[in-house]
Enzyme design. Sequence first.
Site, PDB file in Angstrom:
ATOM      1  N   ASP A 211       0.785  -1.284   0.041  1.00 12.83           N
ATOM      2  CA  ASP A 211      -0.147   0.113  -0.001  1.00 12.83           C
ATOM      3  C   ASP A 211       0.800   1.203  -0.040  1.00 12.83           C
ATOM      4  O   ASP A 211       0.327   2.279  -0.614  1.00 12.83           O
ATOM      5  CB  ASP A 211      -0.857  -0.074   1.277  1.00 12.83           C
ATOM      6  CG  ASP A 211      -1.686  -1.244   1.348  1.00 12.83           C
ATOM      7  OD1 ASP A 211      -2.360  -1.696   0.384  1.00 12.83           O
ATOM      8  OD2 ASP A 211      -1.564  -1.898   2.256  1.00 12.83           O
TER       9      ASP A 211
ATOM     10  N   HIS B  14      -4.938  -2.789   6.958  1.00 12.40           N
ATOM     11  CA  HIS B  14      -5.020  -3.403   5.401  1.00 12.40           C
ATOM     12  C   HIS B  14      -6.113  -3.708   4.896  1.00 12.40           C
ATOM     13  O   HIS B  14      -6.621  -4.844   4.696  1.00 12.40           O
ATOM     14  CB  HIS B  14      -3.780  -4.419   5.275  1.00 12.40           C
ATOM     15  CG  HIS B  14      -3.596  -4.936   3.872  1.00 12.40           C
ATOM     16  ND1 HIS B  14      -2.972  -4.237   2.829  1.00 12.40           N
ATOM     17  CD2 HIS B  14      -3.956  -5.921   3.141  1.00 12.40           C
ATOM     18  CE1 HIS B  14      -2.954  -4.622   1.820  1.00 12.40           C
ATOM     19  NE2 HIS B  14      -3.779  -5.921   1.919  1.00 12.40           N
TER      20      HIS B  14
END
Lengths: 438, 438
Positions: B250, B278
């Site tokens: 990410d 996440h």
Amino acid sequence: MGLSTAYSPAGSRLATPPLGAAATARRRSVQPLRPRRHHLLATVRCSVDAAKQVQDGAATVAAEAPASRHAECFGVFCTTYDLKADDKTKSWKKLVNIAVSGAAGMISNHLLFKLASGEVFGQDQPIALKLLGSERSIQALEGVAMELEDSLYPLLREVSIGIDPYEVFEDVDWALLIGAKPRGPGMERAALLDINGQIFADQGKALNAVASRNVKVIVVGNPCNTNALICLKNAPNIPAKNFHALTRLDENRAKCQLALKAGVFYDKVSNVTIWGNHSTTQVPDFLNAKIDGRPVKEAIKDTKWLEEEFTMTVQKRGGVLIQKWGRSSAASTAVSIVDAIRSLVTPTPEGDSFSSGVYTTGNPYGIAEDIVFSMPCRSKGDGDYELVSDVLMDDFLWERIKKSEAELLAEKKCVAHLTGEGNAFCDLPEDTMLPGEM
Amino acid sequence: MGLSTAYSPAGSRLATPPLGAAATARRRSVQPLRPRRHHLLATVRCSVDAAKQVQDGAATVAAEAPASRHAECFGVFCTTYDLKADDKTKSWKKLVNIAVSGAAGMISNHLLFKLASGEVFGQDQPIALKLLGSERSIQALEGVAMELEDSLYPLLREVSIGIDPYEVFEDVDWALLIGAKPRGPGMERAALLDINGQIFADQGKALNAVASRNVKVIVVGNPCNTNALICLKNAPNIPAKNFHALTRLDENRAKCQLALKAGVFYDKVSNVTIWGNHSTTQVPDFLNAKIDGRPVKEAIKDTKWLEEEFTMTVQKRGGVLIQKWGRSSAASTAVSIVDAIRSLVTPTPEGDSFSSGVYTTGNPYGIAEDIVFSMPCRSKGDGDYELVSDVLMDDFLWERIKKSEAELLAEKKCVAHLTGEGNAFCDLPEDTMLPGEM
């Protein structure tokens, strides 16, 4: 098989490439004076959607320049940068341009990230990747390029994607030709030679037209030896010595099997040559191979194993692997391509050698001239190689080498229409594709 | 949801792991005095067929020792070697043991070769890979091990494969937990939490029993934050600080998008933190992020893009990629795992930071304690990390952090039966799985 498009005497390279109408049409955008990509990008045009970008770019450029079929930079790789302006990068070498065909395939999916990480060319060598795909794979190519973006590799400065080799190969220093049609059900080697030969004839012409004059070419797509021959015959302005057919995975597998049999770790095995064709006629050489610097026969007394099982085991490895893993060996193939490149850009260790399928002109072994044959090579690390002269030869080894040579001479006759050497005549009685390969 | 197996006050870690009957049965082979693998292998036993080897080994050892369920060495990696006896290797560091779960999957298929090449731990760090698979994947594990053999990586000295975490995790210094059940059609996040939570509870217990006392654990299998929490709760003898949930992909994606928007190359972007879970509640932080050492807001004036599109683009990246490429982003995920490990074993550049999902005990930001939350970290390169203290916070950032925190607190309640904190109560109204992820 198809008819010849041009004739030149067997054994010679083409003086002029047999460019057909189709090839000429494809070359329409290749003009020495057309604007270069970075000039077109005086203003930064970035987009995550490269498909859209290609269209936009084409539309914009069409008005100002006749040539508009450039392989297009992708996303963040369209940004400008100045290595000299940065303390961390100003000592880096000049950018190296690397084209990869079949770039959306599984071997490339491993290889591209290895190239970008610096493990192949070193941590001071910035690279540009030029990805060649097909109409069908263009979306997948964008996916690969997106993953390269997200990997943030500092050395990876440019990525472009395209489907025209005349665009993608422009100025490339390396061409790693992985893409080839897979063999369909029931398809014979002769048919595969013809289909894939066409691809490598086209790519040879494209390299001849637009690549660096000293481009190094590694052919991986099968049948790789004869594909490499076709490629070099269609690229007469590039030294034939610069073309390689990949036999390094076979060499690596052979080393591992010798280590296993001798009960030593694989780093003790050296001087393993794969002779001949990347097919079941290939000859893993145990006569010249060494374990801990001594002849293999001193470490492995089982001659029957060496003469019979060893070669079979190396050749069947891909088939066993596909049975277990359910896929072909993409990861270790990519590793072997890395090894093949590294062997050309780093000096070969004293006394050792590596295998590569290379053009046989002037070989010291008595192998037929004018084919691509895997032989023992050494390099000074300058991208070039020389053949090893002090090799042992015995009847057992030589007979097998001759069998592989005969196969390659027969394959050559099958593709005469693609090398400009007359009418093709194809007589390949056996299926010699390696198990587990496409 | 299932019933609790043990109770301890919320916020504390378990004094004793809640070992059930099943776990106890699996541990029957874990005995301090059982012979170690290398003792068993005083004579070299090598075979390409590791499945057969496992059986043979078990049969042989059964007569001499009660414990026989070792993860078995594979093929050429069963050979003995002596790094000290070799000029090239005698200056190398001590072997590092690395376990990888889900070792037959696509992410591992990239990661294992990166670990073996030396690009993660360095060219003087020999490694042992311990591959954890399932009954179903054992053949594929053998295929992976064969490809590792054929790659001849000098630094890769040992490879073993197994399906019992109590065997595979023995003495490991790193555990990279990639394997998890994929989410089936129509399956809700709550159900996935329960199914995968069981796996990570078992693996936590196994790590607690047999791994190095300072093992570093990186959880990749989703939902990774809560899986990491479950894992650390079941491993009370290992510092909670040693557990990480992977949010590095990410972060990498966020950096790339900021670079694209600002029109700079991605190496100019730093200090990008992913806060929280996440999942789609994750918070890519543009307030603290820098471009060329200056606040992002100075380089990107488009506040609407930063506040709305930026986060969406980062989160949707995996979904876009799966559409284009037809597969999930295995290669760039593997690259981000490499980045995550490297960030712990090399000193963080002056003034920069990296994101990792870590245990929130004593965090300086006011985030709820006793969850696994992605936060900005720095490392001295010793495998450990510290949280960055000088971060900017504004209402916009804080509100989004609180939303991700609320989600993680709710996820924690869903898995109370797996962390020993009472009965599970699961209320997760939204599906917050990231697109393109399993």
